[in-house]
Design a protein around this motif. Structure first.
Motif, PDB file in Angstrom:
ATOM      1  N   ARG A  45       0.803  -1.236   0.000  1.00  0.00           N
ATOM      2  CA  ARG A  45       0.000   0.000   0.000  1.00  0.00           C
ATOM      3  C   ARG A  45       0.828   1.275   0.000  1.00  0.00           C
ATOM      4  N   MET A 106     -20.280  -0.143   4.524  1.00  0.00           N
ATOM      5  CA  MET A 106     -19.690  -1.421   4.942  1.00  0.00           C
ATOM      6  C   MET A 106     -20.198  -1.830   6.325  1.00  0.00           C
ATOM      7  N   THR A 119      -6.354  -1.272   6.363  1.00  0.00           N
ATOM      8  CA  THR A 119      -6.869  -0.370   5.324  1.00  0.00           C
ATOM      9  C   THR A 119      -7.784   0.672   5.954  1.00  0.00           C
ATOM     10  N   ASN A 120      -7.933   1.777   5.267  1.00  0.00           N
ATOM     11  CA  ASN A 120      -8.897   2.800   5.703  1.00  0.00           C
ATOM     12  C   ASN A 120      -9.340   3.590   4.478  1.00  0.00           C
ATOM     13  N   LYS A 123      -6.314   6.878   0.558  1.00  0.00           N
ATOM     14  CA  LYS A 123      -5.658   6.110  -0.502  1.00  0.00           C
ATOM     15  C   LYS A 123      -4.501   6.884  -1.134  1.00  0.00           C
ATOM     16  N   THR A 180     -10.453  -1.703  -5.113  1.00  0.00           N
ATOM     17  CA  THR A 180     -11.812  -1.795  -5.663  1.00  0.00           C
ATOM     18  C   THR A 180     -12.721  -0.769  -5.000  1.00  0.00           C
ATOM     19  N   PRO A 181     -12.494   0.519  -5.291  1.00  0.00           N
ATOM     20  CA  PRO A 181     -13.417   1.501  -4.725  1.00  0.00           C
ATOM     21  C   PRO A 181     -14.813   1.174  -5.237  1.00  0.00           C
TER      22      PRO A 181
HETATM   23  N1  IYR Z   1     -12.550  -1.108  -1.144  1.00  0.00           N
HETATM   24  C1  IYR Z   1     -12.124  -0.727   0.177  1.00  0.00           C
HETATM   25  C2  IYR Z   1     -12.349  -1.764   1.222  1.00  0.00           C
HETATM   26  C3  IYR Z   1     -11.582  -3.020   1.117  1.00  0.00           C
HETATM   27  C4  IYR Z   1     -12.284  -4.188   0.962  1.00  0.00           C
HETATM   28  C5  IYR Z   1     -11.633  -5.390   0.941  1.00  0.00           C
HETATM   29  I1  IYR Z   1     -12.732  -7.076   0.831  1.00  0.00           I
HETATM   30  C6  IYR Z   1     -10.237  -5.460   1.070  1.00  0.00           C
HETATM   31  O1  IYR Z   1      -9.589  -6.690   1.042  1.00  0.00           O
HETATM   32  C7  IYR Z   1      -9.528  -4.284   1.227  1.00  0.00           C
HETATM   33  C8  IYR Z   1     -10.210  -3.062   1.234  1.00  0.00           C
HETATM   34  C9  IYR Z   1     -10.672  -0.275   0.161  1.00  0.00           C
HETATM   35  O2  IYR Z   1     -10.018  -0.365  -0.882  1.00  0.00           O
HETATM   36  O3  IYR Z   1     -10.194   0.195   1.203  1.00  0.00           O
END
Ligand code: IYR
Length: 230
Positions: A45, A106, A119-120, A123, A180-181
């Protein structure tokens, strides 16, 4: 009888397949070596401020585009973005969607499942990575008159191509992650994609920031992910 270099099937030419058979020993070694290489792949990331030549991105995309696809329709477009103004716009739009997702779309269970990944809604990799590759799936093709032409197994085909792209990125010593937004329709808008294309996956590509830490997670062992019927 001599082997023909090509034959005709339904009036279409089929050429001789260039086979690459290995000895038993090489087969075992080569498959193990490739496993070891891919077992080192991690979603990263944080990206270093180091450029990646365009030529490399072109080769990675050509590699992904060797993927099999339904009726060989190759129902994909790989959009490679290095333009920093565009990356900033993509980050802003993605973070706006992610804010909405993390704050209300979510479930608590989902967010709990993501805690180990760290994650948060922020980005920074969307600006820091030298390249973003956005994969679009073509839900159908458009002929010269703008009429719809069928594609087949689009999700399967594009999913396989995405997997091959991730593999190629790792093999090149670079890193990525599958972003994957959701929803992702802002990407088609920002990139001016035609009406038959839908965003499928966004992959930042670059060198990892040094040092970079990744979650200390394990992969399921073979016996948990397979069943053999001999
Ligand atoms: N799309 C969001 C949330 C996310 C969902 C999953 I399932 C993941 O493995 C990681 C993130 C994001 O990109 O933060």
């Amino acid at each position: 009888m001599a082997t023909e270099s090509h034959i005709s099937v339904n009036g279409h030419t089929h050429v001789l397949y260039k086979e690459n058979a290995l000895s038993q020993e090489e087969l075992i070694k080569q498959s193990e070596d490739f496993y070891k290489l891919l077992d080192e792949r991690r979603s990263v990331r944080e990206y270093a401020d180091i450029p990646v030549p365009k030529e490399v991105i072109e080769t990675l995309i050509k590699t992904a585009s060797t993927a099999p696809s339904g009726a060989h329709k190759q129902p994909w477009t790989f959009c490679a973005v290095s333009n920093s103004v565009l990356k900033t716009k993509i980050r802003a739009a993605a973070e706006a969607e992610e804010k909405e997702s993390y704050e209300s779309r979510m479930s608590e269970r989902w967010k709990k499942d993501l805690e180990p990944m760290g994650t948060n809604m922020y980005k920074p990799f969307l600006e820091d990575a030298p390249w973003l590759i956005i994969i679009f799936k073509k839900v159908h093709d458009l002929d010269a008159d703008g009429k719809k032409v069928n594609n087949y197994y689009v999700n399967e085909s594009v999913g396989i191509a995405a997997g091959m792209l991730i593999t190629a990125i790792h093999n090149a010593g670079l890193v990525t992650l599958t972003h994957t937004p959701s929803p992702m329709n802002f990407l088609a808008k920002l990139l001016g994609r035609p009406s038959n294309e839908r965003a499928f996956l966004l992959l930042p590509v670059g060198y990892p920031k040094a040092p970079t830490y990744v979650p200390d997670i394990e992969r399921k062992p073979l016996n948990e992910v397979s069943e053999f019927y001999e």
